[in-house]
Write an enzyme that holds these catalytic residues in place. Sequence first.
Site, PDB file in Angstrom:
ATOM      1  N   CYS A 135       0.828  -1.204   0.000  1.00  0.00           N
ATOM      2  CA  CYS A 135       0.000   0.000   0.000  1.00  0.00           C
ATOM      3  C   CYS A 135       0.865   1.257   0.000  1.00  0.00           C
ATOM      4  CB  CYS A 135      -0.943  -0.010   1.193  1.00  0.00           C
ATOM      5  SG  CYS A 135      -2.242   1.255   1.095  1.00  0.00           S
ATOM      6  N   TYR A 139       1.468   2.213  -4.458  1.00  0.00           N
ATOM      7  CA  TYR A 139       0.835   3.529  -4.666  1.00  0.00           C
ATOM      8  C   TYR A 139       1.872   4.575  -5.049  1.00  0.00           C
ATOM      9  CZ  TYR A 139      -4.048   2.741  -3.502  1.00  0.00           C
ATOM     10  OH  TYR A 139      -5.363   2.348  -3.548  1.00  0.00           O
ATOM     11  N   GLU A 205      -4.003  -5.506  -4.089  1.00  0.00           N
ATOM     12  CA  GLU A 205      -4.034  -4.145  -4.637  1.00  0.00           C
ATOM     13  C   GLU A 205      -4.652  -4.141  -6.038  1.00  0.00           C
ATOM     14  OE1 GLU A 205      -3.401  -1.195  -3.393  1.00  0.00           O
ATOM     15  OE2 GLU A 205      -2.735  -1.918  -1.432  1.00  0.00           O
TER      16      GLU A 205
END
Length: 220
Positions: A135, A139, A205
Amino acid sequence: MKLTDELWAAIEPVHARILDHPFLAGLTDGTLPRAAFRHFVVQDSHYLRDYARALAVCAAKAPGEDEVLAFANDAVGAIAAEQEMHADFLHAFGEDAAAAAAEPVLPTTRAYTSYLLATAYGGSFAEALGAVLPCYWIYARVGEELLRRSSPDPLYAKWIAAYGGDEFQAVVRRVLDLTDRIGEELSAAERRRVVEHFTTTSRYEWMFWDAAWQGETWPV
């Protein structure tokens, strides 16, 4: 091999699939349906509340005071993102955060956060770090790539800027440096577990963006 090199090598195909996903293509060219983005924002709000809990567990298990403070601050930051940025997005839809919070946590979100919390609570600090790392890192990589293109849609451009900007990139570099330091001390068996957790949550994800694109609901 540095642990971060091993981790990224394990998920390069996943990262490529993420960058090719129509959800992200729609963000950058402005064609992403508002319904898909709203789905993402609502589920991301649910996700970030549990992600903050996982980061708090990382803080509790961290090996040194600097790491305790850093992960505690990141947990606070995850809640702040949920309260501020997502509230702004929902306001653009003419809604408020309280109404969105009342919506159900959908299957992919539930699966992802359940795995994340189980790993954080049940595993070592290194395993917890491996689970929360995508995460941060994915990202950052996605934000960096999308920032080169941005978006003609101001709402989508704002999301891209949040993750492609220097402030978030600096946070991710700090976590990656820690990952490599921790990696030097791991046994071969624990290192394999870290790679497994990192790979699993990286796949989640992709699934998270795909769920928004598909308009996922509970089937029954």
